[in-house]
Write an enzyme that holds these catalytic residues in place. Structure first.
Site: not given
Lengths: 617, 71
Positions: A311, A507, A503
């Protein structure tokens, strides 16, 4: 333990004297005394176990083997086996105790007391009894007992036990601090924000202690193997003792002696001890480097990582956005910012936070109504009887609002009122200083592909990927798209595993779906930390490659132990069947291998892994 | 309710596995796990029966490993 050692030494002296004594009767009695000295507790335990039906335990096997040797008239053999077994056990216990101590030292972050401020005086209490909102005082040199916010004082904290980071962290009034750190410099007054059972330190300890319950495949294999191994070897021993004499009229005593050697190697303890200990060591060592691993199986999967998916925000970037420029139409800069901050005030998105932080005019939080969170686009709300939209370009286009092109890199937040365009605010995020090194390290560890998944704009995502040398980029993704991409990537895997690093709350599904989910612990949302299999306490992406190295090293040691222990035992069994190996060798194959395997397993505990930090950005 | 106790003087890891299996068959025990290296036993059972079940567990531990101490 001490007493055992003296007993063993005394028996050894008797045994050696007996070997060299020229009087058979005298040496026989010395053998007997030596045997009883080292063997009595084993005999007693074996007797007790037979009564209870635990036939295949170590004591029983040693008893049968040595008594068998005595019956066959091999007195020195019987004493030597018992003696060596006890010596081996002694060293095995020592080695185990040492590993236990190092593991305990790794986890020595549990605070014993808290200094509770009550009615102006300070009491020393059990951290368990402190409730949220209580004020505690932390003196220099003390461990932070509970998570909280500093209400007075400033200091530096040693976070190394939690994060593996050796550089102390500066903290000031208003900062959040987590339990387990050590206060180095100043006196701190802290308002407690979490109960002891929810505190960081408790969570870490629970994680590490329970981690061994998620067994790695090799561990599960060993446990299953151990169950069949002993009965199998004992059965083979029986056959070996009686079949050749019955079929070929061979000497019963010679074959019985070979069979007894089988019994000595039939205990699976070397394996049963060393493999799980290796994983525990790996998990302990990782936790000392600020990497929390929630199960042995994740080390196994991570060691065969093939793809790492990232991410962007908060993972490779700092996740702290700053407003870089404001471009109003119709309004003043401050007025546009004020409106944006009002609309974003209820959102927890990092971009929203940065806008609110930049705005200096106090806002009325209850002025909004009918707020709709349009995930991945922005949000809409009614403010002073007008419907406002705030978000990305796609949101504007959805509502048919034309917006000008903005040449700024970073995130651009557009604002519209009842279909009328008001202007935009440019916000940007910074790459973490170690992000480039992190990707390089992964490539040099042999990771086949690195992939960036982000909700961010394509041009920003591409720019980030170019700077960092990431192989593939998928941008402008909604939370659901991320999972879909992860699922597609999973099907593209060759023979390795897919790691997802993230995080945010958005996600969490991807973290759960990937073979191994790694969450950023300090910045990460609770949902992400919960869903992840591995948590990086200091949010440093460079730790991903460290985790992979720890995982590979742990797996290598575990494999070494399996091959070594099984190999030596198999070798001794074969040699014994042909009458080449004697009981002495068999004792080595039993306890000697255990000791070596434990010592080898202890290597997994090594705590310092150099993080390959090259040139930072 | 889930509670953790320390258990010491278990002989070997294989014995700990065997004991764990034996304890898990006791009526009322929801789950039980023994961590040989950390010398810890975690027991999960219904709240109102916990003490009774703990006594049963203790009895089995004493019976199987007379040297082992559960505290």
């Amino acid at each position: 333990m001490k007493r055992n050692l003296w007993m063993i030494m005394f028996a050894a002296v008797l045994f050696l004297t007996a070997i060299f004594l020229p009087y058979p009767m005298l040496s026989l009695s010395l053998y007997f005394i030596a045997y009883m000295l080292v063997g009595w507790d084993i005999l007693i335990r074996a007797g007790r176990n037979i009564v209870r039906g635990n036939v295949f335990d170590e004591n029983f096997l040693m008893t049968v083997a040595t008594i068998g040797a005595l019956i066959l008239g091999e007195y020195p053999e019987a004493v030597a086996v018992m003696l060596l077994y006890q010596i081996g056990e002694y060293f095995q216990k020592r080695a185990l105790q040492k590993s236990r101590k190092s593991i305990a030292a790794l986890m020595d972050i549990r605070p014993d007391t808290a200094n509770l401020e009550r009615n102006g005086s300070i009491e020393t209490v059990d951290p368990d009894t402190v409730i949220i909102g209580d004020v505690i005082v932390i003196k220099p040199g003390e461990r932070v007992p509970l998570d909280g916010t500093i209400i007075a004082g400033s200091s530096t904290l040693d976070t190394s036990a939690l994060t593996g980071e050796s550089i102390p962290r500066e903290v000031l009034t208003g900062d959040e601090i987590i339990s387990g750190c050590v206060n180095i410099a100043g006196l701190l007054r802290v308002s407690v924000t979490k109960k002891y059972q929810d505190s960081t330190v408790t969570k870490i300890l629970e994680l590490v202690e329970n981690a061994t319950r998620h067994k790695a495949r090799s561990e599960a294999f060993i446990t299953r193997f151990a169950k069949v191994y002993t009965p199998l070897v004992c059965g083979a021993a029986l056959l070996l003792a009686f079949i050749p004499p019955l079929l070929f009229a061979a000497s019963l005593s010679a074959w019985a002696a070979r069979a007894l050697t089988f019994l000595v190697v039939s205990c699976p303890c070397a394996l049963v001890i060393s493999v799980p200990l290796t994983f525990l060591g790996g998990i302990g060592g990782a936790s000392r480097n600020g990497i929390l691993v929630k199960g042995s199986n994740y080390l196994e999967l991570l060691s065969k990582a093939e793809t790492v998916v990232f991410d962007k925000t908060g993972t490779l970037t700092e996740g702290t956005f700053r407003v870089t420029s404001i471009h109003p139409q119709l309004l003043s800069e401050n007025a546009l910012l004020y409106l944006a901050a009002t609309l974003e005030s209820a959102s927890s998105h990092p971009i929203a936070k940065s806008i609110c932080l930049h705005n200096k005019i106090p806002i009325a939080a209850d002025a909004l109504s009918d707020m709709v969170d349009l995930q991945g686009f922005g949000l809409s709300a009614v403010y002073q009887k007008h419907r406002y939209y705030i978000g990305n370009q796609a949101l504007m286009e959805q509502h048919g609002i034309a917006c000008p092109y903005c040449p700024h890199t970073g995130v651009v937040v557009h604002l519209a009122k009842d279909g009328q365009y008001l202007g935009h605010i440019a916000i940007s995020d910074h790459l973490k200083s170690s992000a480039k090194d992190a990707i390089n390290a992964l490539h040099s560890e042999g990771i086949r592909r690195t992939i960036l998944l982000t909700g961010d704009r394509t041009d920003i995502a591409r720019q980030t990927a170019d700077i960092l040398d990431i192989d593939q980029v998928y941008a402008e993704l909604l939370p659901a798209d991320k999972v879909a991409h992860v699922e597609r990537l999973l099907t593209e895997q060759k023979d390795g595993y897919l790691v997802f690093v993230g995080d945010g709350i958005n996600d969490a599904p991807s973290l759960a779906r990937a073979d191994v989910g790694i969450a950023m612990g300090a910045l990460g949302s609770d949902a992400a930390v919960e869903a992840a299999d591995i948590v990086l306490m200091d949010d440093d992406p460079l730790k991903i490659s460290t985790a992979i190295r720890i995982a590979r090293r742990t797996m290598r040691i575990a494999r070494e132990n399996i091959v070594f222990a099984l190999g030596i035992k198999a070798l001794v069994l074969v040699l014994a069947a042909f009458g080449i190996a004697n009981m002495w060798m068999a004792v080595f194959a039993d306890v000697g291998v255990s000791i070596l395997a434990i010592l080898n397993a202890a290597r997994a505990l090594r705590t310092r892994y150099a993080t390959q930090r090259g040139e930072s950005l | 309710m889930k509670k953790t106790f320390s258990i010491s003087d278990l002989n070997c890891a294989a014995c700990a596995n065997a004991l764990e299996k034996k304890l898990s068959t006791i009526t009322g025990v929801k789950s039980v796990s023994i961590n040989f290296f950390l010398e810890k036993l975690t027991l999960e059972a219904d709240d109102d029966q916990f003490d009774v079940i703990l006594q049963r567990v203790k009895r089995v531990v004493d019976h199987s490993f007379p040297g082992a101490v559960l505290t």
